[in-house]
Structure formats: structure tokens, C-alpha cells
Design an enzyme around this catalytic site. Structure first.
Site, PDB file in Angstrom:
ATOM      1  N   THR A 238       0.851  -1.191   0.000  1.00 34.38           N
ATOM      2  CA  THR A 238       0.000   0.000   0.000  1.00 34.38           C
ATOM      3  C   THR A 238       0.889   1.246   0.000  1.00 34.38           C
ATOM      4  O   THR A 238       1.906   1.298   0.707  1.00 34.38           O
ATOM      5  CB  THR A 238      -0.966  -0.002   1.205  1.00 34.38           C
ATOM      6  OG1 THR A 238      -0.197  -0.096   2.407  1.00 34.38           O
ATOM      7  CG2 THR A 238      -1.931  -1.169   1.139  1.00 34.38           C
TER       8      THR A 238
ATOM      9  N   GLY B 111      -0.346   4.660   0.166  1.00 32.84           N
ATOM     10  CA  GLY B 111      -1.065   5.883   0.548  1.00 32.84           C
ATOM     11  C   GLY B 111      -1.753   6.501  -0.655  1.00 32.84           C
ATOM     12  O   GLY B 111      -2.459   5.826  -1.406  1.00 32.84           O
TER      13      GLY B 111
ATOM     14  N   GLY C 260     -12.327   8.831  12.961  1.00 32.58           N
ATOM     15  CA  GLY C 260     -12.440   7.582  13.711  1.00 32.58           C
ATOM     16  C   GLY C 260     -11.940   6.392  12.918  1.00 32.58           C
ATOM     17  O   GLY C 260     -12.126   6.308  11.706  1.00 32.58           O
TER      18      GLY C 260
ATOM     19  N   ASP D  68      -6.431  -0.470   7.717  1.00 34.10           N
ATOM     20  CA  ASP D  68      -7.231  -1.588   8.253  1.00 34.10           C
ATOM     21  C   ASP D  68      -8.455  -1.836   7.372  1.00 34.10           C
ATOM     22  O   ASP D  68      -8.800  -2.988   7.078  1.00 34.10           O
ATOM     23  CB  ASP D  68      -7.680  -1.280   9.693  1.00 34.10           C
ATOM     24  CG  ASP D  68      -6.490  -1.059  10.615  1.00 34.10           C
ATOM     25  OD1 ASP D  68      -5.463  -1.735  10.420  1.00 34.10           O
ATOM     26  OD2 ASP D  68      -6.574  -0.199  11.501  1.00 34.10           O
TER      27      ASP D  68
HETATM   28  O1  RIB Z   1      -4.517   1.292  12.406  1.00 37.73           O
HETATM   29  C1  RIB Z   1      -5.083   2.239  13.255  1.00 37.73           C
HETATM   30  C2  RIB Z   1      -5.131   1.707  14.653  1.00 37.73           C
HETATM   31  O2  RIB Z   1      -3.805   1.577  15.139  1.00 37.73           O
HETATM   32  C3  RIB Z   1      -5.825   2.591  15.658  1.00 37.73           C
HETATM   33  O3  RIB Z   1      -7.192   2.336  15.752  1.00 37.73           O
HETATM   34  C4  RIB Z   1      -5.055   2.348  16.942  1.00 37.73           C
HETATM   35  O4  RIB Z   1      -5.824   1.758  17.942  1.00 37.73           O
HETATM   36  C5  RIB Z   1      -3.867   1.491  16.549  1.00 37.73           C
HETATM   37  O5  RIB Z   1      -4.087   0.170  16.835  1.00 37.73           O
END
Ligand code: RIB
Length: 302
Positions: A220, A222, A287, A252
């Protein structure tokens, strides 16, 4: 299709700031907010919001953060039977600053995440066997990650590995990975290089990781999208341009969506395009778990 995520869960303490502090400096930031986070939880939640049947294997503290997180996962319909609340450790917490461009910096206090023990993961082999795919990150003890990979591999599961935060891993595990998704710095670290050593292109990094045995490697990049090397060939996938509010959890969301796409029978290219859209929609909101529902993805045009 069913996906099990073995990984971390945190509560994110987030402040927006015009300027990231340099060492020794205090800066006044914007409003404080507290969100659900943790790489494992972000991935489990994202996959669930996309409609996947998800089991989440994790450890939380027996405290208000742990209880809130567990309640939230249950409300989303995540299978939480293998989440334990540990009385002896606090829940994982991440301190996060997000700058005006939406870029973040994160410090994690692992707490109960350190109590995801390899032997417990081994004992959960029958549970892992109930799923079609496994998605792991490196925010729990590495030996627990490799145990999960090994258990899933022995049972013929589809295995996706997001090596974040990066640590070197024994070469024998690479051949067990169907898809390995590092960012550039993580790819370098997996290869024993310094995270900022820019002597190799993404293509070279991906090829070196495939030489170790990973069936497909997605680096990845960006805002530059991602570079993919797999049996389908080498290709580049553009990122989807959006108004960036918060990049926390974008990687994620990308990993979760890519894994869902593959499990649902998309080609790797299609899964990467799907993942780019899902992570782009995530960064438009604050978030780490503000990833979109499938309805929102469809509305956005895929
Ligand atoms: O990838 C982002 C995450 O990294 C955040 O939510 C934080 O908790 C860390 O684990």
C-alpha cells in the site's frame, strides 16, 4: 463466507491538531474524541459492516473500555465468543494525534492485547476451522500471530497478513500467506531493511517478498495507490481521491475489504479496487472504525 480476525482491540484517544508537536513541545489541539480502535478490531468491524460473517478473537481488559467495546462488537453482529475480558490487564489504548491533512501519529499501550497467548490461539483451532479465511495483523504477540497462521494453514484456510506494526518474521511463514499487505516501510522491515531505506522500488520490495513465498503481495502506497505482485501478474491500483478528514484505520479498512473481496470470489485486482474505494470512504470520516457499510460503498459507485 466467514472470516475470523485474530488481533488487537484498543480504545482510541484522539486529538486533532494544526501542528504535530516536536520533542519537548506542547501544542494546543482541537476537541478530544474517544473512539473504538485497534487494528484487529478495525478490520473485524470493517468486514462486518461490508456484510461478512465475522468472528473476532481478542483480549480486552475487564474495565469500562473493554465492556463498551464488547457491547459494540455484539451490536454489530460480530461473533464475540472468543473474546475474553482479562481482570489483570487494562484494555488496550491508543493515543492518536491527527493533523490538518488527516495524517496521524499513534502510540499504543497494548494492555490486554499482550494477553492473546499462543497456546490459547492453538486451543482455538476448532474455532478457527469454522471460518473460510483468517486475517491477522502484528499488534498482538508475534508468536500468537504465527500460531494463528499455522493453525489456519494446516486447515487450508485463505490467509491474509497485514504486518502492522512491522516485525521480522521467520521465513517459513511466508509460504502460508495467500496475500501479504504491508505498506512501504513495513515491507522494508520484513526484508530486514530500515523502514526509511528507499533504495528499492515497491515493485522490487513486492518481488523480494514473493521470493520468500507469499503468494500475492500488495504494497500500500497511501495516496499513490497500491502495487500488486501475484499470479495474476504485476499491476498498480490507483487510490480513490476524496476529501481526507482522518487516515486512522484506512489501512485496516483496506485489508478487511480486500480480504472480503477475495473470499467473495473477486479477482485480486477487483478486490484491490474494492479495497481502495472502501478505504477512501473511511478517510472521509473521523475515527478508526468509520468504514462504510456495503450500502454506502454501492452508493459511492462500485
Ligand atoms: O490502524 C489504526 C489503529 O492503530 C488505531 O485504531 C489504533 O488503535 C492502533 O491500533
Amino acid at each position: 463466507m466467514k472470516l475470523v480476525v485474530v488481533g488487537s482491540a484498543n480504545t482510541d484517544m484522539v486529538v486533532k491538531t494544526k501542528k504535530m508537536p516536536i520533542p519537548g513541545e506542547t501544542v494546543l489541539g482541537g476537541d478530544f474524541c474517544m473512539n473504538q480502535g485497534g487494528k484487529g478490531a478495525n478490520q473485524a468491524v470493517c468486514a462486518r459492516k461490508l456484510g461478512m460473517d465475522v468472528g473476532f478473537y481478542a483480549r480486552l481488559g475487564r474495565d469500562i473500555f473493554g465492556e463498551n467495546a464488547l457491547k459494540y462488537y455484539k451490536e454489530l453482529g460480530i461473533d464475540t465468543q472468543k473474546i475474553e475480558l482479562i481482570p489483570t490487564s487494562p484494555s488496550g489504548v491508543a493515543l492518536i494525534t491527527v493533523d490538518e491533512k488527516g495524517e496521524n501519529s499513534i502510540v499504543v499501550a497494548s494492555g490486554a492485547n499482550s494477553a492473546v497467548l499462543p497456546l490459547d490461539v492453538e486451543y482455538a483451532k476448532d474455532y478457527i476451522n469454522e471460518f473460510d479465511g483468517l486475517l491477522v495483523q502484528f499488534e498482538i504477540p508475534l508468536k500468537s500471530v504465527t500460531t494463528a497462521i499455522e493453525v489456519a494453514y494446516q486447515r487450508g484456510k485463505f490467509i491474509v497478513v497485514n504486518p502492522a506494526p512491522a516485525k521480522e518474521i521467520n521465513d517459513r511463514y511466508f509460504k502460508m500467506m495467500d496475500v501479504l499487505i504491508p505498506n512501504r516501510g513495513e515491507a522494508r522491515q520484513l526484508l530486514g531493511m530500515a523502514p526509511d531505506d528507499d533504495s528499492k522500488t515497491p515493485e522490487e520490495l513486492a518481488h523480494l517478498l514473493r521470493d520468500k513465498g507469499a503468494k500475492a503481495v500488495v504494497i500500500t502506497l497511501g495516496t499513490e495507490g497500491s502495487f500488486v505482485s501475484s499470479q495474476e501478474g504485476d499491476f498498480h491500483v490507483d487510490c480513490v481521491k476524496v476529501n481526507v478528514v482522518d487516515t486512522t484505520g484506512a489501512g485496516d479498512a483496506y485489508c478487511a475489504a480486500l480480504t472480503c473481496g477475495c473470499l467473495w470470489g473477486k479477482t485480486l485486482k477487483e478486490a484491490c479496487e474494492f479495497a481502495s474505494l472502501v478505504s477512501a470512504l473511511k478517510v472521509t470520516k473521523m475515527g478508526a472504525q468509520s468504514s462504510p457499510t456495503m450500502e454506502e460503498v454501492e452508493k459511492a459507485g462500485l
